[in-house]
Design a protein around this motif. Structure first.
Motif, PDB file in Angstrom:
ATOM      1  N   TRP A 118      33.967  30.654  38.685  1.00 24.43           N
ATOM      2  CA  TRP A 118      34.794  30.762  37.480  1.00 24.43           C
ATOM      3  C   TRP A 118      34.779  32.189  36.942  1.00 24.43           C
ATOM      4  O   TRP A 118      35.799  32.686  36.448  1.00 24.43           O
ATOM      5  CB  TRP A 118      34.356  29.771  36.419  1.00 24.43           C
ATOM      6  CG  TRP A 118      34.891  28.397  36.646  1.00 24.43           C
ATOM      7  CD1 TRP A 118      34.186  27.270  36.870  1.00 24.43           C
ATOM      8  CD2 TRP A 118      36.272  28.016  36.680  1.00 24.43           C
ATOM      9  NE1 TRP A 118      35.038  26.218  37.052  1.00 24.43           N
ATOM     10  CE2 TRP A 118      36.315  26.634  36.929  1.00 24.43           C
ATOM     11  CE3 TRP A 118      37.470  28.715  36.521  1.00 24.43           C
ATOM     12  CZ2 TRP A 118      37.523  25.938  37.025  1.00 24.43           C
ATOM     13  CZ3 TRP A 118      38.662  28.023  36.612  1.00 24.43           C
ATOM     14  CH2 TRP A 118      38.682  26.650  36.864  1.00 24.43           C
ATOM     15  N   ILE A 119      33.643  32.865  37.033  1.00 22.88           N
ATOM     16  CA  ILE A 119      33.590  34.271  36.612  1.00 22.88           C
ATOM     17  C   ILE A 119      34.482  35.114  37.515  1.00 22.88           C
ATOM     18  O   ILE A 119      35.182  36.020  37.054  1.00 22.88           O
ATOM     19  CB  ILE A 119      32.139  34.787  36.610  1.00 22.88           C
ATOM     20  CG1 ILE A 119      31.375  34.128  35.470  1.00 22.88           C
ATOM     21  CG2 ILE A 119      32.100  36.306  36.485  1.00 22.88           C
ATOM     22  CD1 ILE A 119      29.900  34.439  35.448  1.00 22.88           C
ATOM     23  N   GLY A 120      34.497  34.792  38.812  1.00 24.07           N
ATOM     24  CA  GLY A 120      35.383  35.495  39.736  1.00 24.07           C
ATOM     25  C   GLY A 120      36.852  35.284  39.403  1.00 24.07           C
ATOM     26  O   GLY A 120      37.657  36.215  39.462  1.00 24.07           O
ATOM     27  N   VAL A 121      37.205  34.056  39.041  1.00 27.63           N
ATOM     28  CA  VAL A 121      38.589  33.768  38.640  1.00 27.63           C
ATOM     29  C   VAL A 121      38.947  34.582  37.395  1.00 27.63           C
ATOM     30  O   VAL A 121      40.025  35.177  37.316  1.00 27.63           O
ATOM     31  CB  VAL A 121      38.781  32.257  38.387  1.00 27.63           C
ATOM     32  CG1 VAL A 121      40.101  31.976  37.687  1.00 27.63           C
ATOM     33  CG2 VAL A 121      38.686  31.491  39.679  1.00 27.63           C
ATOM     34  N   ALA A 122      38.035  34.607  36.423  1.00 27.36           N
ATOM     35  CA  ALA A 122      38.288  35.359  35.189  1.00 27.36           C
ATOM     36  C   ALA A 122      38.442  36.850  35.493  1.00 27.36           C
ATOM     37  O   ALA A 122      39.330  37.507  34.940  1.00 27.36           O
ATOM     38  CB  ALA A 122      37.163  35.135  34.194  1.00 27.36           C
ATOM     39  N   ALA A 123      37.596  37.372  36.367  1.00 23.45           N
ATOM     40  CA  ALA A 123      37.681  38.796  36.709  1.00 23.45           C
ATOM     41  C   ALA A 123      38.986  39.109  37.429  1.00 23.45           C
ATOM     42  O   ALA A 123      39.635  40.130  37.154  1.00 23.45           O
ATOM     43  CB  ALA A 123      36.485  39.190  37.574  1.00 23.45           C
ATOM     44  N   LEU A 124      39.376  38.239  38.347  1.00 19.35           N
ATOM     45  CA  LEU A 124      40.621  38.447  39.085  1.00 19.35           C
ATOM     46  C   LEU A 124      41.830  38.429  38.162  1.00 19.35           C
ATOM     47  O   LEU A 124      42.736  39.272  38.273  1.00 19.35           O
ATOM     48  CB  LEU A 124      40.760  37.380  40.160  1.00 19.35           C
ATOM     49  CG  LEU A 124      41.753  37.624  41.270  1.00 19.35           C
ATOM     50  CD1 LEU A 124      41.360  38.861  42.052  1.00 19.35           C
ATOM     51  CD2 LEU A 124      41.796  36.426  42.186  1.00 19.35           C
ATOM     52  N   MET A 125      41.846  37.506  37.215  1.00 15.84           N
ATOM     53  CA  MET A 125      42.956  37.451  36.272  1.00 15.84           C
ATOM     54  C   MET A 125      42.899  38.606  35.279  1.00 15.84           C
ATOM     55  O   MET A 125      43.942  39.101  34.841  1.00 15.84           O
ATOM     56  CB  MET A 125      42.948  36.112  35.521  1.00 15.84           C
ATOM     57  CG  MET A 125      43.324  34.933  36.374  1.00 15.84           C
ATOM     58  SD  MET A 125      44.947  35.061  37.132  1.00 15.84           S
ATOM     59  CE  MET A 125      45.997  34.986  35.703  1.00 15.84           C
ATOM     60  N   ALA A 126      41.700  39.050  34.917  1.00 18.66           N
ATOM     61  CA  ALA A 126      41.578  40.162  33.970  1.00 18.66           C
ATOM     62  C   ALA A 126      42.111  41.457  34.576  1.00 18.66           C
ATOM     63  O   ALA A 126      42.622  42.319  33.852  1.00 18.66           O
ATOM     64  CB  ALA A 126      40.127  40.338  33.544  1.00 18.66           C
ATOM     65  N   ILE A 127      42.015  41.595  35.885  1.00 20.59           N
ATOM     66  CA  ILE A 127      42.542  42.788  36.551  1.00 20.59           C
ATOM     67  C   ILE A 127      44.057  42.883  36.368  1.00 20.59           C
ATOM     68  O   ILE A 127      44.607  43.982  36.260  1.00 20.59           O
ATOM     69  CB  ILE A 127      42.177  42.765  38.046  1.00 20.59           C
ATOM     70  CG1 ILE A 127      40.678  42.982  38.215  1.00 20.59           C
ATOM     71  CG2 ILE A 127      42.940  43.807  38.836  1.00 20.59           C
ATOM     72  CD1 ILE A 127      40.180  42.780  39.639  1.00 20.59           C
ATOM     73  N   THR A 128      44.730  41.737  36.289  1.00 20.61           N
ATOM     74  CA  THR A 128      46.188  41.745  36.184  1.00 20.61           C
ATOM     75  C   THR A 128      46.682  42.024  34.774  1.00 20.61           C
ATOM     76  O   THR A 128      47.882  42.223  34.579  1.00 20.61           O
ATOM     77  CB  THR A 128      46.778  40.405  36.657  1.00 20.61           C
ATOM     78  OG1 THR A 128      46.364  39.376  35.767  1.00 20.61           O
ATOM     79  CG2 THR A 128      46.335  40.076  38.070  1.00 20.61           C
ATOM     80  N   LEU A 129      45.779  42.025  33.788  1.00 20.62           N
ATOM     81  CA  LEU A 129      46.192  42.272  32.399  1.00 20.62           C
ATOM     82  C   LEU A 129      46.375  43.759  32.133  1.00 20.62           C
ATOM     83  O   LEU A 129      45.617  44.585  32.634  1.00 20.62           O
ATOM     84  CB  LEU A 129      45.149  41.720  31.424  1.00 20.62           C
ATOM     85  CG  LEU A 129      45.049  40.212  31.318  1.00 20.62           C
ATOM     86  CD1 LEU A 129      43.855  39.847  30.453  1.00 20.62           C
ATOM     87  CD2 LEU A 129      46.314  39.644  30.739  1.00 20.62           C
ATOM     88  N   GLU A 130      47.357  44.072  31.350  1.00 28.36           N
ATOM     89  CA  GLU A 130      47.571  45.442  30.900  1.00 28.36           C
ATOM     90  C   GLU A 130      46.648  45.721  29.715  1.00 28.36           C
ATOM     91  O   GLU A 130      46.374  44.821  28.920  1.00 28.36           O
ATOM     92  CB  GLU A 130      49.029  45.637  30.456  1.00 28.36           C
ATOM     93  CG  GLU A 130      50.039  45.433  31.557  1.00 28.36           C
ATOM     94  CD  GLU A 130      50.027  46.558  32.567  1.00 28.36           C
ATOM     95  OE1 GLU A 130      49.724  47.701  32.194  1.00 28.36           O
ATOM     96  OE2 GLU A 130      50.300  46.267  33.745  1.00 28.36           O
ATOM     97  N   PRO A 131      46.172  46.960  29.583  1.00 28.88           N
ATOM     98  CA  PRO A 131      45.358  47.269  28.399  1.00 28.88           C
ATOM     99  C   PRO A 131      46.191  47.167  27.120  1.00 28.88           C
ATOM    100  O   PRO A 131      47.376  47.491  27.113  1.00 28.88           O
ATOM    101  CB  PRO A 131      44.902  48.703  28.625  1.00 28.88           C
ATOM    102  CG  PRO A 131      45.372  49.109  29.968  1.00 28.88           C
ATOM    103  CD  PRO A 131      46.287  48.067  30.492  1.00 28.88           C
ATOM    104  N   GLY A 132      45.575  46.705  26.078  1.00 26.45           N
ATOM    105  CA  GLY A 132      46.270  46.579  24.796  1.00 26.45           C
ATOM    106  C   GLY A 132      46.531  45.136  24.444  1.00 26.45           C
ATOM    107  O   GLY A 132      46.049  44.208  25.075  1.00 26.45           O
ATOM    108  N   VAL A 133      47.339  44.964  23.420  1.00 22.14           N
ATOM    109  CA  VAL A 133      47.673  43.625  22.928  1.00 22.14           C
ATOM    110  C   VAL A 133      48.753  43.023  23.829  1.00 22.14           C
ATOM    111  O   VAL A 133      49.754  43.681  24.114  1.00 22.14           O
ATOM    112  CB  VAL A 133      48.183  43.709  21.465  1.00 22.14           C
ATOM    113  CG1 VAL A 133      48.582  42.345  20.954  1.00 22.14           C
ATOM    114  CG2 VAL A 133      47.135  44.359  20.585  1.00 22.14           C
TER     115      VAL A 133
END
Length: 67
Positions: free
Chosen positions: A13-28
């Protein structure tokens, strides 16, 4: 579910969260897609915490029901 299995699932689950967090742009987040990705990251981290720390003894209670 024994400790080893909980560690493996929590790590996944931490790996899933990390993988999805990589796709987020910085900021709101400004689009619906970014908000959905952020929601997935939050849910994955929540599930990882449940599996790793078992704060409410969920896994212990579920194992007792199966016996």
């Amino acid at each position: 579910m024994d400790t080893r299995q909980r560690l493996i699932v929590g790590s996944l689950w931490i790996g899933v969260a990390a993988l999805m967090a990589i796709t987020l742009e910085p900021g709101v987040p400004s689009t619906v897609g970014e908000i959905a990705r952020l929601f997935v990251v939050i849910v994955a981290l929540f599930l990882a915490a449940i599996y790793l720390f078992d704060p409410w003894n969920i896994h212990s209670r579920l194992l007792l029901d199966q016996e």
